[in-house]
Design a protein around this motif. Structure first.
Motif, mmCIF file in Angstrom:
data_model
loop_
_atom_site.group_PDB
_atom_site.id
_atom_site.type_symbol
_atom_site.label_atom_id
_atom_site.label_comp_id
_atom_site.label_asym_id
_atom_site.label_seq_id
_atom_site.Cartn_x
_atom_site.Cartn_y
_atom_site.Cartn_z
ATOM 1 N N UNK A 1 0.974 -1.239 -0.087
ATOM 2 C CA UNK A 1 0.200 -0.003 -0.082
ATOM 3 C C UNK A 1 0.943 1.347 0.044
ATOM 4 N N UNK A 2 1.221 1.717 -1.188
ATOM 5 C CA UNK A 2 2.023 2.933 -1.237
ATOM 6 C C UNK A 2 1.131 4.028 -2.107
ATOM 7 N N UNK A 3 1.973 4.954 -2.522
ATOM 8 C CA UNK A 3 1.429 5.981 -3.129
ATOM 9 C C UNK A 3 0.501 5.756 -4.479
ATOM 10 N N UNK A 4 1.145 4.545 -4.987
ATOM 11 C CA UNK A 4 0.781 4.116 -6.382
ATOM 12 C C UNK A 4 -0.302 3.249 -6.266
ATOM 13 N N UNK A 5 -0.758 2.394 -5.278
ATOM 14 C CA UNK A 5 -1.339 1.345 -5.014
ATOM 15 C C UNK A 5 -2.858 1.364 -5.636
ATOM 16 N N UNK A 6 -3.202 2.566 -5.422
ATOM 17 C CA UNK A 6 -4.705 2.716 -5.799
ATOM 18 C C UNK A 6 -4.943 2.927 -7.050
ATOM 19 N N UNK A 7 -3.979 3.526 -7.802
ATOM 20 C CA UNK A 7 -4.018 3.725 -9.132
ATOM 21 C C UNK A 7 -3.837 2.503 -9.881
ATOM 22 N N UNK A 8 -3.004 1.725 -9.304
ATOM 23 C CA UNK A 8 -2.630 0.323 -10.040
ATOM 24 C C UNK A 8 -3.838 -0.577 -9.865
ATOM 25 N N UNK A 9 -4.435 -0.469 -8.843
ATOM 26 C CA UNK A 9 -5.720 -1.189 -8.617
ATOM 27 C C UNK A 9 -6.933 -0.758 -9.781
ATOM 28 N N UNK A 10 -6.779 0.580 -9.894
ATOM 29 C CA UNK A 10 -7.948 1.109 -10.836
ATOM 30 C C UNK A 10 -7.595 0.647 -12.044
#
Ligand code: SAH
Length: 301
Positions: free
Chosen positions: A67-76
């Motif tokens: 869970x880093x700064x990019x995690x939610x963009x990756x999930x998206x």
């Protein structure tokens, strides 16, 4: 909080879980493996819980990421890719579920649960394991295409077929190489030249990396059977029924007379169409194996 001292235990992890029908599992696995740490895991349908058809989707594909700064963009991005897959009509897929992993030891536990798998003359093991087995050809892979503690049945069927074929000094073409597992297996079994193609650029990168890691010499290219010239002694095609039907003439064109085409990824309902398409291209079945719903054929021209 102090600076991270490195080491997986200081990180916070997210788990992505996607329910999928058997036909969609490979495609979903591939998408999740783009972001998953050490690849992905697949929970098998539970056996005996009401029998065949009791579970509409059956499998759950899981990936873990920091869970880093990019995690939610990756999930998206993963959500988008899964949406495209749905639009493509590739088997039903359930809702993506995201949760924080509370258990700090899950990573070690998960790694420990991934056992090396013996298939035919091969031992497929995770990259972090140093397992070996007497007389086996070792292939080390992140479990991107692996199913929990097993490999996808269609991949196993192809590895078994490869174990029975003479590859020494032969030219091999792997169409739809994915992780590169079959191409690496062929190279390690003595093939003189192995060309591996995939329409997916991410697969091309993964296959090249896995080949290097395994000390296997592969010619990995983006594309399909039509993008390669010449004839091969063995052609491998672990795809899905409709794709095999569509590219049957191209597979035939790459196969030397009396060479062997290993075709897999065929669910029972798709088999009649596949057989007709191969027969029209002048390919005859010399061997057929069925495991669960999956059929693997060996054909010759
Ligand atoms: N050969 C691997 C991976 C099989 S998954 C194994 O046996 O485990 C199927 C792969 O085929 C995917 O990576 C997908 O991108 C690729 N693919 C799908 N259609 C294709 C086509 N028409 N030509 C080449 N590759 C294709």
């Amino acid at each position: 909080m102090g600076a991270s001292t490195g080491g997986d235990r200081n990180l916070r992890w997210l788990e992505i879980a996607v329910p999928a029908h058997a036909e969609a599992v490979e495609a979903v696995s591939e998408i999740l493996s783009r972001i998953g740490h050490n690849g992905i895991a697949v929970d098998m349908p539970s056996v005996g819980a009401g029998g065949r058809g009791a579970e509409p989707l059956g499998y759950t594909v899981k990936a873990y990421l920091v869970e880093d700064a990019d995690a939610f963009a990756k999930v998206s991005d993963v959500r988008d890719a899964l949406g495209h897959l749905q639009a493509f009509g590739l088997g039903p897929i359930g809702e993506l579920a995201l949760r924080r992993v509370e258990d700090e030891d899950w990573l070690e536990a998960w790694k420990a649960s991934l056992e090396p798998i013996r298939v035919g003359s091969f031992l497929v093991r995770p990259t972090w394991s140093d397992a070996s087995a007497e007389g086996a050809i070792v292939i080390a892979l992140d479990p991107g295409m692996a199913f929990g503690t097993g490999l996808h049945p269609t991949t196993q069927q192809c590895l078994e077929a490869l174990s029975t074929l003479r590859l020494d000094g032969r030219r091999v073409l792997d169409v739809g190489t994915g992780s590169g597992i079959l191409a690496i297996a062929a190279a390690k079994q003595g093939a003189s030249e192995v060309v591996a193609v995939d329409v997916d650029p991410i697969a091309v990168g993964a296959a090249a990396q896995n080949a290097e890691r395994n000390g296997a010499r592969l010619d990995v290219r983006r594309g399909s059977a039509d993008d390669v010239a010449g004839e091969f002694d063995v052609v491998l095609a672990n795809l899905v029924g409709p794709v095999l039907v569509a590219i049957a003439p191209s597979l035939r064109a790459r196969l030397r007379r009396s060479g062997s085409l290993v075709a897999a990824g065929i669910v029972r309902d798709a088999e009649p169409d596949v057989l007709v398409a191969f027969a029209r291209s002048g390919l005859g079945v010399v061997d057929r194996q069925q495991r669960d719903d999956w059929i693997r054929l060996i054909l010759t021209a």
